[in-house]
Scaffold this motif. Structure first.
Motif, PDB file in Angstrom:
ATOM      1  N   THR A   1       0.962  -1.101  -0.050  1.00 35.46           N
ATOM      2  CA  THR A   1      -0.036  -0.085  -0.114  1.00 35.46           C
ATOM      3  C   THR A   1       0.780   1.017  -0.057  1.00 35.46           C
ATOM      4  OG1 THR A   1      -0.131   0.158   2.404  1.00 35.46           O
ATOM      5  CG2 THR A   1      -1.959  -1.082   1.214  1.00 35.46           C
ATOM      6  N   GLY A   2       0.235   2.263  -0.364  1.00 29.60           N
ATOM      7  CA  GLY A   2       1.183   3.749  -0.583  1.00 29.60           C
ATOM      8  C   GLY A   2       2.344   3.435  -1.485  1.00 29.60           C
ATOM      9  N   ALA A   3       2.220   2.544  -2.625  1.00 29.59           N
ATOM     10  CA  ALA A   3       3.295   2.322  -3.386  1.00 29.59           C
ATOM     11  C   ALA A   3       3.387   3.223  -4.637  1.00 29.59           C
ATOM     12  CB  ALA A   3       2.876   0.959  -3.882  1.00 29.59           C
ATOM     13  N   SER A   4       2.663   4.181  -4.496  1.00 28.84           N
ATOM     14  CA  SER A   4       3.019   5.190  -5.916  1.00 28.84           C
ATOM     15  C   SER A   4       4.437   6.076  -5.538  1.00 28.84           C
ATOM     16  CB  SER A   4       1.714   6.385  -6.095  1.00 28.84           C
ATOM     17  OG  SER A   4       1.741   6.800  -5.084  1.00 28.84           O
ATOM     18  N   GLY A   5       5.150   6.024  -4.623  1.00 24.84           N
ATOM     19  CA  GLY A   5       6.248   6.912  -4.485  1.00 24.84           C
ATOM     20  C   GLY A   5       6.844   6.460  -2.928  1.00 24.84           C
ATOM     21  N   GLY A   6       7.849   7.106  -2.492  1.00 28.45           N
ATOM     22  CA  GLY A   6       8.511   6.844  -1.574  1.00 28.45           C
ATOM     23  C   GLY A   6       9.113   5.757  -0.985  1.00 28.45           C
ATOM     24  N   LEU A   7       8.895   5.191  -0.078  1.00 26.63           N
ATOM     25  CA  LEU A   7       9.490   3.957   0.522  1.00 26.63           C
ATOM     26  C   LEU A   7       8.265   2.742  -0.062  1.00 26.63           C
ATOM     27  CD1 LEU A   7      10.259   4.441   4.244  1.00 26.63           C
ATOM     28  CD2 LEU A   7      11.666   4.438   2.455  1.00 26.63           C
ATOM     29  N   GLY A   8       7.268   2.851  -0.294  1.00 26.87           N
ATOM     30  CA  GLY A   8       6.293   2.118  -0.880  1.00 26.87           C
ATOM     31  C   GLY A   8       6.762   1.469  -1.973  1.00 26.87           C
ATOM     32  N   LEU A   9       7.076   2.315  -3.240  1.00 28.40           N
ATOM     33  CA  LEU A   9       7.511   2.093  -4.243  1.00 28.40           C
ATOM     34  C   LEU A   9       9.081   1.287  -4.237  1.00 28.40           C
ATOM     35  CD1 LEU A   9       7.423   2.007  -7.522  1.00 28.40           C
ATOM     36  CD2 LEU A   9       8.228   4.287  -7.515  1.00 28.40           C
ATOM     37  N   HIS A  10       9.580   1.849  -3.396  1.00 27.92           N
ATOM     38  CA  HIS A  10      10.828   1.247  -3.047  1.00 27.92           C
ATOM     39  C   HIS A  10      10.974  -0.302  -2.748  1.00 27.92           C
ATOM     40  CE1 HIS A  10      15.254   0.626  -1.837  1.00 27.92           C
ATOM     41  NE2 HIS A  10      14.707   0.028  -0.829  1.00 27.92           N
TER      42      HIS A  10
END
Ligand code: NAD
Length: 248
Positions: A13-22
């Protein structure tokens, strides 16, 4: 060591940027079929393209973790082996002037959202009969406090305690629930702040005298998500350059 991850499925979740995408990129590099969840379709399209460029597959789901109906509807009938419960907001501001709306936004996203998504994904883990691994992204602010982050600190302390409660209830279903507590990790949204005098002062209080980099969370995340952590549940792992043991 993390070979068992290959062929597994994960929701981030919250995967569109920041740590989530990482984290999504990291899992994809380890052969995991990743499903990215976030609120904005456009950001998800871009994130999905990045995963595809790594040779991975990434389905996307538009999902607002604060909305129980959206979570239940979107995740119904889906089965994941791994959940990275990462979506979160900061909502800084002195407690004396904090509005009810700001308090609710932080608690709804960081604590209720983590619960709703864990509950929905655990249902699928139970149905599949395979169990799974849930990694809640908490924070060192769930253990200690700083000025201007009362709602955030309370929400992350709640995530840590929720992690333990779910680990206890769901162990019998083969579901492990753990929390990763990052310290200050350099990402696009905080890089400018940490270059200011106030930011540099904060960094001086970290025993290792530097910010963490996203890839310094990888070992802990992979440990908790994989069979390498098969006897770990209800635990928190702090990755913070020693910040929690800084001198009083
Ligand atoms: P970020 O703002 O870059 O990422 C947060 C993500 O969550 C974004 O993609 C955002 O769109 C998503 N999100 C917010 N509200 C949502 C909602 N209602 N539904 C679905 N998605 C939503 O921040 P980040 O630094 O990458 O933080 C990721 C997680 O790590 C958060 O839980 C944060 O509290 C935690 N954390 C970060 C740090 C750090 O130093 N960066 C330190 C400790 C903990």
């Amino acid at each position: 060591m993390f070979e068992d991850l290959s062929g597994k499925s994960a929701l981030v979740t919250g995967a569109s940027g920041g740590l989530g995408l990482h984290f999504a990129r990291l899992l994809a590099r380890h052969g995991v079929d990743v499903t990215l969840a976030a609120r904005r379709q456009s950001a998800l399209d871009q994130a999905g393209a990045e995963i595809a460029a790594l040779g991975g597959t990434a389905e996307h789901l538009v999902l607002d973790v604060t909305d129980a109906a959206s979570v239940a509807e979107t995740l119904a009938g889906r089965h994941f082996d791994i959940l990275i419960n990462n979506a979160g907001i900061s909502g800084a501001g002195p407690a004396a002037g904090l509005s009810e709306a700001d308090w609710d936004a932080v608690l709804d996203t960081n604590l209720k959202g983590v619960f709703l998504v864990a509950q929905a994904v655990a249902r699928g883990m139970r149905e599949s009969g395979r169990g799974g691994a849930i990694v809640n992204i908490a924070s060192i602010l769930g253990h200690r406090v700083a000025g201007g982050v009362s709602a955030y600190a309370a929400s992350k302390a709640g995530v840590i305690q929720l992690t333990k409660a779910l680990a206890l209830e769901w162990a019998r279903d083969g579901i492990r629930v753990n929390a990763l507590c990052p310290g200050y990790i350099e990402t696009d949204i905080n890089r400018d702040f940490f270059a200011t005098e106030a930011g540099l002062n904060l960094i001086r209080r970290i025993p290792q005298r530097r910010l963490g980099q996203p890839d310094e969370l990888d070992g802990a995340l992979l440990l908790l998500a994989s069979a390498a952590g098969s006897y770990i549940t209800g635990a928190t792992i702090e990755v913070d350059g020693g910040h929690l043991v800084s001198s009083l």
